[in-house]
Enzyme design. Structure first.
Site, PDB file in Angstrom:
ATOM      1  N   CYS A   1       5.928  16.998  32.717  1.00 32.26           N
ATOM      2  CA  CYS A   1       6.488  16.897  34.065  1.00 32.26           C
ATOM      3  C   CYS A   1       6.373  15.438  34.535  1.00 32.26           C
ATOM      4  CB  CYS A   1       5.718  17.827  35.005  1.00 32.26           C
ATOM      5  SG  CYS A   1       4.030  17.265  35.353  1.00 32.26           S
TER       6      CYS A   1
ATOM      7  N   HIS B   1      -3.010  20.180  34.576  1.00 34.21           N
ATOM      8  CA  HIS B   1      -2.035  20.408  33.502  1.00 34.21           C
ATOM      9  C   HIS B   1      -2.694  20.041  32.176  1.00 34.21           C
ATOM     10  CE1 HIS B   1       1.922  20.080  36.017  1.00 34.21           C
ATOM     11  NE2 HIS B   1       0.967  20.711  36.683  1.00 34.21           N
TER      12      HIS B   1
ATOM     13  N   CYS C   1       2.658  14.217  34.460  1.00 34.70           N
ATOM     14  CA  CYS C   1       2.082  14.042  33.127  1.00 34.70           C
ATOM     15  C   CYS C   1       2.758  12.918  32.356  1.00 34.70           C
ATOM     16  CB  CYS C   1       2.145  15.359  32.365  1.00 34.70           C
ATOM     17  SG  CYS C   1       1.082  16.634  33.115  1.00 34.70           S
TER      18      CYS C   1
ATOM     19  N   GLU D   1      -1.672  18.335  29.626  1.00 32.75           N
ATOM     20  CA  GLU D   1      -1.521  16.938  29.211  1.00 32.75           C
ATOM     21  C   GLU D   1      -2.491  16.030  29.959  1.00 32.75           C
ATOM     22  OE1 GLU D   1       2.756  18.669  29.490  1.00 32.75           O
ATOM     23  OE2 GLU D   1       0.826  18.921  30.490  1.00 32.75           O
TER      24      GLU D   1
END
Length: 172
Positions: A92, A62, A95, A64
């Site tokens: 999410c 991801h 993260c 992040e």
């Protein structure tokens, strides 16, 4: 807890979020879900990343998480005290947890995520007082731009067939 410490000018937040949006646009061009992230210490950009799950086959790739890893590498340690994570989409659970573990001071995100958001929507990891570290959250910065990018990406994805048909075999 204040939404934004006075030491970070609004222009800096806008510039960093615009850089995250640029990374998100680049990700969309590669077929990745358009999410971008920047980790900055004041006006100093430590890391810029975008989703790479499709490209790498890594479910943890991801934007992040990649930006947090890159920033920690740039600083030579895992503590990102004094840093802000800018993300085009609300983080999410994974993260938001990584932001907590990195001891970030702030999170600024553009669009909320009603299906996986863990910075105020489904849960609020950054401000959960049961945890050993909390941090400020600001949301809605350039939300319209981020949401439009995401909607456009998924609209285009739905138009394309899941598995494009292979061309018919023509004997040579």
């Amino acid at each position: 807890m204040p939404e934004r410490p006075k030491t970070v000018p609004e222009e800096t937040d806008l510039a960093m979020m615009r850089r995250a949006l640029l990374a998100a646009e680049e990700a969309a061009g590669r077929g990745e879900v358009p999410v971008g992230a920047v980790v900055a210490r004041g006006e100093e950009v430590l890391a810029v990343a975008a989703n790479e799950r499709e490209m790498t086959g890594d479910p943890t790739a991801h934007a992040e998480l990649l930006a947090i890893r890159e920033a920690a590498n740039a600083l030579g340690g895992w503590r990102l005290s004094g840093c802000t994570l800018y993300a085009t989409l609300e983080p999410c659970p994974m993260c938001a947890g990584a932001a907590h573990a990195a001891r970030l001071d702030r999170l600024v995100y553009a669009a909320p995520d009603p299906k996986a958001g863990y910075a105020g929507t489904l849960h609020d990891t950054p401000r959960d007082l049961r945890l050993n570290h909390t941090f400020a959250v600001q949301h809605g910065l350039l939300e319209k731009e981020a949401a439009t990018l995401l909607r456009s990406f998924f609209k285009d994805r739905r138009k394309r067939p899941a598995n494009p048909p292979e061309p018919p075999h023509v004997p040579g």
